[in-house]
Design a protein around this motif. Structure first.
Motif, PDB file in Angstrom:
ATOM      1  N   UNK A 150       0.834  -1.198   0.000  1.00  0.00           N
ATOM      2  CA  UNK A 150       0.000   0.000   0.000  1.00  0.00           C
ATOM      3  C   UNK A 150       0.869   1.249   0.000  1.00  0.00           C
ATOM      4  N   UNK A 151       0.489   2.194  -0.856  1.00  0.00           N
ATOM      5  CA  UNK A 151       1.167   3.486  -0.920  1.00  0.00           C
ATOM      6  C   UNK A 151       0.110   4.582  -1.010  1.00  0.00           C
ATOM      7  N   UNK A 152       0.315   5.663  -0.308  1.00  0.00           N
ATOM      8  CA  UNK A 152      -0.485   6.860  -0.578  1.00  0.00           C
ATOM      9  C   UNK A 152       0.186   7.599  -1.734  1.00  0.00           C
ATOM     10  N   UNK A 169      -5.896   1.516  -8.026  1.00  0.00           N
ATOM     11  CA  UNK A 169      -5.753   2.926  -7.668  1.00  0.00           C
ATOM     12  C   UNK A 169      -7.094   3.388  -7.111  1.00  0.00           C
ATOM     13  N   UNK A 170      -7.086   3.883  -5.907  1.00  0.00           N
ATOM     14  CA  UNK A 170      -8.315   4.318  -5.242  1.00  0.00           C
ATOM     15  C   UNK A 170      -8.384   5.845  -5.284  1.00  0.00           C
ATOM     16  N   UNK A 282      -5.715  -8.030  -5.692  1.00  0.00           N
ATOM     17  CA  UNK A 282      -4.625  -7.175  -6.154  1.00  0.00           C
ATOM     18  C   UNK A 282      -3.404  -7.368  -5.275  1.00  0.00           C
ATOM     19  N   UNK A 283      -2.280  -6.960  -5.822  1.00  0.00           N
ATOM     20  CA  UNK A 283      -1.017  -7.024  -5.071  1.00  0.00           C
ATOM     21  C   UNK A 283      -0.566  -5.638  -4.617  1.00  0.00           C
ATOM     22  N   UNK A 284      -1.203  -4.617  -5.160  1.00  0.00           N
ATOM     23  CA  UNK A 284      -0.821  -3.245  -4.826  1.00  0.00           C
ATOM     24  C   UNK A 284      -2.065  -2.373  -4.735  1.00  0.00           C
ATOM     25  N   UNK A 285      -2.077  -1.465  -3.778  1.00  0.00           N
ATOM     26  CA  UNK A 285      -3.119  -0.450  -3.677  1.00  0.00           C
ATOM     27  C   UNK A 285      -2.444   0.904  -3.543  1.00  0.00           C
ATOM     28  N   UNK A 286      -2.815   1.824  -4.414  1.00  0.00           N
ATOM     29  CA  UNK A 286      -2.311   3.201  -4.314  1.00  0.00           C
ATOM     30  C   UNK A 286      -3.490   4.080  -3.908  1.00  0.00           C
ATOM     31  N   UNK A 287      -3.378   4.681  -2.744  1.00  0.00           N
ATOM     32  CA  UNK A 287      -4.451   5.514  -2.211  1.00  0.00           C
ATOM     33  C   UNK A 287      -4.301   6.946  -2.731  1.00  0.00           C
ATOM     34  N   UNK A 288      -5.082   7.293  -3.735  1.00  0.00           N
ATOM     35  CA  UNK A 288      -5.111   8.675  -4.245  1.00  0.00           C
ATOM     36  C   UNK A 288      -6.350   9.349  -3.653  1.00  0.00           C
ATOM     37  N   UNK A 289      -6.398   9.323  -2.340  1.00  0.00           N
ATOM     38  CA  UNK A 289      -7.579   9.744  -1.586  1.00  0.00           C
ATOM     39  C   UNK A 289      -7.416  11.119  -0.958  1.00  0.00           C
TER      40      UNK A 289
END
Length: 365
Positions: A150-152, A169-170, A282-289
């Motif tokens: 997880x990355x912001x 991508x969130x 998924x293996x990756x989540x990018x928080x574009x929140x």
């Protein structure tokens, strides 16, 4: 603890702080700018590698010296960072880097600014610490499978940080769309979240030469806190994501990025789940929140019912000598833009200069 005293302290050496420093210098004021970063411009150097401005260079300059780039080019984040550093040097602005302000309070008729063990006092303080500072990540992120990286967006730099495997991508605002398109070149990528409009033309195309000047005029003179449409836009900008700018839905679709308009609201078996029940392996989540405005370090009651500092063109109505520059819709939509902050900074600097004149000489440090 020793105390240093100044007429004016500016907190933050980003675009708002630099523009304020320029105008304070022109008004003959004595001041210091405090910034947490090691170098001027680091706030831009720390953003994702492929980031470029969403407006052409001719509209990105700070007061007194425009960004040294072709008028219809779109500078990258490192160009902006180097420009900020050169700007501070060009105008010999008194900046102290590596100074993280953690408190602002009042002691009689003077303000007290603390930064660790350092203590400063001033007659005037300008809070120019940025529009949004604290990354927003939903609490449910803690329940995701620990094998998911997880990355912001504030920590994302490039796809080399991602694990092999699918990416979610969130958040489908402009930064989310930019990052999703980039990630799709090496990973199967999905983006989720509502789209809050799109700019209806290619911002780097020929039509932009006609449309951008009109949009710039509106950002400065129509979308203001004095007009109904401006006040409506203010609420939208402060509470929600922005429209898609450079990367549109068609670009994402062409790159094979699947878009789900629903939001991530839950977790099932360690997987993120949308409010429509869709789950993602998924293996990756990018928080574009996004980010939130953090005023917790200001030990003075300054915020209104909406959580934003109360001010009129940057001037606090309840605390003489306290100012804000760089907030979204301080005066207009352009107030939060690199090329638009100068007007607000000039107004605040002139207000400070007048206030210093009317104070007794004994009160000025």
């Amino acid at each position: 603890m020793s105390t240093e005293r100044f007429e004016t302290i500016v907190i933050g050496a980003g675009q708002a702080g630099l523009a304020t420093g320029y105008h304070l210098t022109r008004c003959g004021q004595r001041f210091v700018i405090l910034d947490a970063h090691d170098r001027v411009g680091d706030v831009w150097r720390e953003r994702f590698d492929s980031l470029r401005l969403y407006s052409p260079a001719r509209y990105d300059g700070l007061p007194g010296w425009g960004i040294p780039a072709p008028a219809w080019s779109w500078p990258g984040k490192d160009e902006v960072a180097d420009y900020f550093e050169a700007y501070a040097q060009r105008f010999a602005l008194p900046i102290r880097t590596g100074t993280t302000v953690d408190g602002l309070s009042r002691d009689g008729d003077r303000y007290v600014v603390t930064a660790g063990t350092d203590r400063f006092e001033a007659d005037n303080v300008v809070v120019a610490s940025g529009t949004w500072q604290s990354p927003v990540v939903p609490d449910l992120a803690e329940r995701l499978d620990p094998r998911i990286r997880q990355l912001h967006s504030s920590d994302y730099r490039n796809p080399s940080q991602l694990q092999d495997g699918p990416v979610l991508v969130v958040g489908c605002s402009h930064s989310g769309a930019d990052i999703a398109l980039e990630a799709s070149r090496s990973h199967r990528t999905t983006i989720c979240g509502p789209v809050r409009g799109e700019v209806p033309f290619d911002i780097e195309g020929r039509l932009a030469h006609l449309a951008v000047p009109i949009m710039w005029f509106m950002a400065n003179h129509v979308l203001t806190e004095r007009t109904p449409v401006g006040r409506k836009m203010c609420t939208h900008v402060r509470s929600g994501g922005g429209p898609l700018l450079r990367v549109k839905r068609a670009d994402l679709a062409a790159a094979g990025v699947e878009h789900f308009p629903a939001k991530v609201t839950g977790v099932h078996d360690g997987r993120p789940v949308l409010d429509d029940g869709t789950a993602f392996d998924v293996r990756n989540v990018i928080w574009c929140t996004g980010f939130r405005k953090d005023t917790s370090w200001i030990q003075i009651p300054v915020t209104g019912s909406d959580g934003w500092p109360e001010q009129s063109r940057g001037v606090s109505p309840d605390h003489p000598g306290l100012y804000f520059v760089g907030l979204p819709f301080l005066q207009a939509f352009a107030s939060m833009l690199t090329g638009g902050v100068g007007r607000d900074a000039a107004y605040v600097a002139k207000h400070i200069a007048k206030r210093v004149v009317v104070r007794s000489p004994e009160a000025v440090a």
